[in-house]
Structure formats: C-alpha cells, structure tokens
Design a protein around this motif. Structure first.
Motif, PDB file in Angstrom:
ATOM      1  N   PRO A  43      90.152 -70.921 -24.250  1.00 23.43           N
ATOM      2  CA  PRO A  43      88.914 -71.515 -24.768  1.00 23.43           C
ATOM      3  C   PRO A  43      88.487 -72.788 -24.038  1.00 23.43           C
ATOM      4  O   PRO A  43      89.295 -73.453 -23.395  1.00 23.43           O
ATOM      5  CB  PRO A  43      89.279 -71.838 -26.222  1.00 23.43           C
ATOM      6  CG  PRO A  43      90.756 -72.041 -26.212  1.00 23.43           C
ATOM      7  CD  PRO A  43      91.285 -71.136 -25.135  1.00 23.43           C
ATOM      8  N   ASP A  44      87.201 -73.093 -24.164  1.00 23.77           N
ATOM      9  CA  ASP A  44      86.632 -74.373 -23.743  1.00 23.77           C
ATOM     10  C   ASP A  44      86.966 -74.785 -22.313  1.00 23.77           C
ATOM     11  O   ASP A  44      87.239 -75.946 -22.033  1.00 23.77           O
ATOM     12  CB  ASP A  44      87.078 -75.492 -24.698  1.00 23.77           C
ATOM     13  CG  ASP A  44      86.673 -75.216 -26.138  1.00 23.77           C
ATOM     14  OD1 ASP A  44      85.584 -74.651 -26.342  1.00 23.77           O
ATOM     15  OD2 ASP A  44      87.449 -75.555 -27.048  1.00 23.77           O
ATOM     16  N   GLY A  45      86.964 -73.836 -21.396  1.00 25.12           N
ATOM     17  CA  GLY A  45      87.205 -74.173 -20.000  1.00 25.12           C
ATOM     18  C   GLY A  45      88.611 -74.681 -19.718  1.00 25.12           C
ATOM     19  O   GLY A  45      88.844 -75.305 -18.692  1.00 25.12           O
ATOM     20  N   MET A  46      89.531 -74.423 -20.628  1.00 23.33           N
ATOM     21  CA  MET A  46      90.906 -74.852 -20.416  1.00 23.33           C
ATOM     22  C   MET A  46      91.506 -74.033 -19.278  1.00 23.33           C
ATOM     23  O   MET A  46      91.301 -72.832 -19.197  1.00 23.33           O
ATOM     24  CB  MET A  46      91.736 -74.652 -21.687  1.00 23.33           C
ATOM     25  CG  MET A  46      93.172 -75.158 -21.563  1.00 23.33           C
ATOM     26  SD  MET A  46      94.158 -74.835 -23.043  1.00 23.33           S
ATOM     27  CE  MET A  46      93.321 -75.863 -24.235  1.00 23.33           C
ATOM     28  N   THR A  47      92.213 -74.712 -18.400  1.00 23.73           N
ATOM     29  CA  THR A  47      92.866 -74.011 -17.306  1.00 23.73           C
ATOM     30  C   THR A  47      94.291 -73.632 -17.702  1.00 23.73           C
ATOM     31  O   THR A  47      94.855 -74.174 -18.660  1.00 23.73           O
ATOM     32  CB  THR A  47      92.924 -74.878 -16.045  1.00 23.73           C
ATOM     33  OG1 THR A  47      93.782 -76.000 -16.289  1.00 23.73           O
ATOM     34  CG2 THR A  47      91.538 -75.346 -15.610  1.00 23.73           C
ATOM     35  N   GLN A  50      96.431 -76.717 -17.630  1.00 26.89           N
ATOM     36  CA  GLN A  50      96.280 -77.575 -18.801  1.00 26.89           C
ATOM     37  C   GLN A  50      97.006 -76.982 -20.002  1.00 26.89           C
ATOM     38  O   GLN A  50      97.720 -77.688 -20.707  1.00 26.89           O
ATOM     39  CB  GLN A  50      94.789 -77.790 -19.113  1.00 26.89           C
ATOM     40  CG  GLN A  50      94.069 -78.599 -18.061  1.00 26.89           C
ATOM     41  CD  GLN A  50      92.564 -78.550 -18.205  1.00 26.89           C
ATOM     42  OE1 GLN A  50      92.027 -77.929 -19.121  1.00 26.89           O
ATOM     43  NE2 GLN A  50      91.867 -79.194 -17.283  1.00 26.89           N
ATOM     44  N   TYR A  51      96.827 -75.692 -20.226  1.00 26.07           N
ATOM     45  CA  TYR A  51      97.534 -75.027 -21.323  1.00 26.07           C
ATOM     46  C   TYR A  51      99.045 -75.149 -21.115  1.00 26.07           C
ATOM     47  O   TYR A  51      99.796 -75.408 -22.049  1.00 26.07           O
ATOM     48  CB  TYR A  51      97.120 -73.555 -21.413  1.00 26.07           C
ATOM     49  CG  TYR A  51      97.800 -72.815 -22.540  1.00 26.07           C
ATOM     50  CD1 TYR A  51      97.248 -72.800 -23.808  1.00 26.07           C
ATOM     51  CD2 TYR A  51      99.010 -72.144 -22.335  1.00 26.07           C
ATOM     52  CE1 TYR A  51      97.872 -72.125 -24.852  1.00 26.07           C
ATOM     53  CE2 TYR A  51      99.640 -71.469 -23.373  1.00 26.07           C
ATOM     54  CZ  TYR A  51      99.070 -71.463 -24.625  1.00 26.07           C
ATOM     55  OH  TYR A  51      99.699 -70.807 -25.657  1.00 26.07           O
ATOM     56  N   LYS A  86      92.491 -84.908 -16.970  1.00 31.91           N
ATOM     57  CA  LYS A  86      91.517 -84.003 -17.599  1.00 31.91           C
ATOM     58  C   LYS A  86      91.876 -83.747 -19.061  1.00 31.91           C
ATOM     59  O   LYS A  86      90.998 -83.698 -19.924  1.00 31.91           O
ATOM     60  CB  LYS A  86      91.427 -82.704 -16.813  1.00 31.91           C
ATOM     61  CG  LYS A  86      90.738 -82.898 -15.473  1.00 31.91           C
ATOM     62  CD  LYS A  86      90.812 -81.672 -14.601  1.00 31.91           C
ATOM     63  CE  LYS A  86      90.208 -81.989 -13.231  1.00 31.91           C
ATOM     64  NZ  LYS A  86      90.491 -80.946 -12.249  1.00 31.91           N
ATOM     65  N   LYS A  90      89.728 -85.024 -22.505  1.00 31.17           N
ATOM     66  CA  LYS A  90      89.395 -84.127 -23.614  1.00 31.17           C
ATOM     67  C   LYS A  90      90.054 -84.565 -24.922  1.00 31.17           C
ATOM     68  O   LYS A  90      89.864 -83.923 -25.954  1.00 31.17           O
ATOM     69  CB  LYS A  90      89.847 -82.697 -23.284  1.00 31.17           C
ATOM     70  CG  LYS A  90      89.106 -82.051 -22.139  1.00 31.17           C
ATOM     71  CD  LYS A  90      89.682 -80.659 -21.848  1.00 31.17           C
ATOM     72  CE  LYS A  90      88.980 -80.006 -20.674  1.00 31.17           C
ATOM     73  NZ  LYS A  90      89.527 -78.658 -20.397  1.00 31.17           N
ATOM     74  N   ALA A 116      94.367 -77.432 -29.701  1.00 38.79           N
ATOM     75  CA  ALA A 116      93.869 -76.730 -28.515  1.00 38.79           C
ATOM     76  C   ALA A 116      94.893 -75.720 -28.021  1.00 38.79           C
ATOM     77  O   ALA A 116      94.542 -74.604 -27.619  1.00 38.79           O
ATOM     78  CB  ALA A 116      93.534 -77.724 -27.410  1.00 38.79           C
ATOM     79  N   ALA A 119      94.642 -72.879 -30.327  1.00 39.65           N
ATOM     80  CA  ALA A 119      93.417 -72.116 -30.038  1.00 39.65           C
ATOM     81  C   ALA A 119      93.636 -71.231 -28.816  1.00 39.65           C
ATOM     82  O   ALA A 119      93.174 -70.075 -28.783  1.00 39.65           O
ATOM     83  CB  ALA A 119      92.234 -73.058 -29.810  1.00 39.65           C
TER      84      ALA A 119
END
Length: 160
Positions: A43-47, A50-51, A86, A90, A116, A119
């Motif tokens: 979701p939400d442009g998460m890479t 990042q996840y 990043k 957020k 997040a 999600a």
C-alpha cells in the motif's frame, strides 16, 4: 503461463551446471519474481525495502542503528539512510538518541509504522491465498525448514 510468443520456462541453469548453481539460480529467479509481485501489492507506494525495514524492526524486537540495518540488509549505509529517511518522512519510524551514547541514533518503529507493516501484510493476503491454490499448506510447510536452513547457512557466510 507467460506471455504469447514466450517459450516455456526451462530449468534454472544449463545442462551440466553444478547443483549449487542450479539452486542459487532458482533462488535468484524466485527472489526477483516474488519481490516484483510483492511490491506491486504493497500500500501507499511502500517499497519492498521499506516494508523489509519495518518487518525487521518488529521481528528483532529492538531498535537498530542505520549501520546495523545496512549490515542486516547487506546494503551500503547511504542506501539504508535513504530508506530510513523516507520511512521517517512518512512517520513510520523515528530516530532516537542512544541512552549510553548521544552521538548514536537508533531507528525505532512508530505506532504508524506498525500499522503500515500490518497494512502491507493485509495487502499480501490475496497474493498468499493465490499461492495456496497452487501449493498446499503441507507443501509449503515441508519446504520451509529447508529454506530456513539455507538462509542460516548463507547468513553465516555473508561477506564482511
């Protein structure tokens, strides 16, 4: 499977390749395919990176320095700094001063970061459900110990 005009996938290597090369090639192909698919549903442009950081912080149940995260993910420190920045922008992580050495800053996941990550996990649910239509839970449970063993072996041999 595949697009029109493509040939059917062959094995992971060339005839006569050593077994180790076949295994590592297959893992590399799976990692590329899974990563691309994985990132397409986050979701939400998460890479994926990042996840991965959010997941790592939760899995390790500890705050980490950017250097420690870079080492864990086997990326250069500037690359991890960018990923963390990043996430911080957020509101998913925060940088905290180390209680023993104020010069050291540790990355801590926030409540929003936990949400997040959840999600992301929720978004992956349909992907995992589709996987289960092709492989049974029993098959996946059977390969998991072997994959874990291989990960541990490779982790123990990571360069510098």
């Amino acid at each position: 499977m595949g697009k029109p005009g493509e040939t059917a996938p062959k094995g992971p290597g060339l005839k006569g390749d050593p077994l180790g090369n076949l295994v590592m090639t297959e893992i590399g192909i799976i990692a590329q395919l899974a990563g691309t698919l994985f990132e397409s549903v986050l979701p939400d442009g998460m890479t994926q990176a990042q996840y991965g950081v959010l997941n790592h912080l939760l899995r390790m149940e500890a705050e980490r320095t950017i250097g420690e995260l870079a080492s864990s993910f086997q990326v250069r420190q500037p690359t991890m700094s960018s990923t963390v920045r990043k996430l911080e922008d957020k509101g998913l992580v925060e940088l905290k001063s180390d209680s023993r050495d104020r010069r050291i800053r540790r990355v801590a996941i926030t409540k929003a970061g936990r949400a997040a990550r959840q999600a992301g996990l929720d978004a992956l649910g349909p992907l995992y459900a589709e996987l289960m239509t092709h492989m049974s839970e029993r098959e996946l449970q059977a390969i998991l110990p072997t994959l874990t063993k291989l990960r541990v072996i490779l982790d123990e041999r990571r360069p510098g």
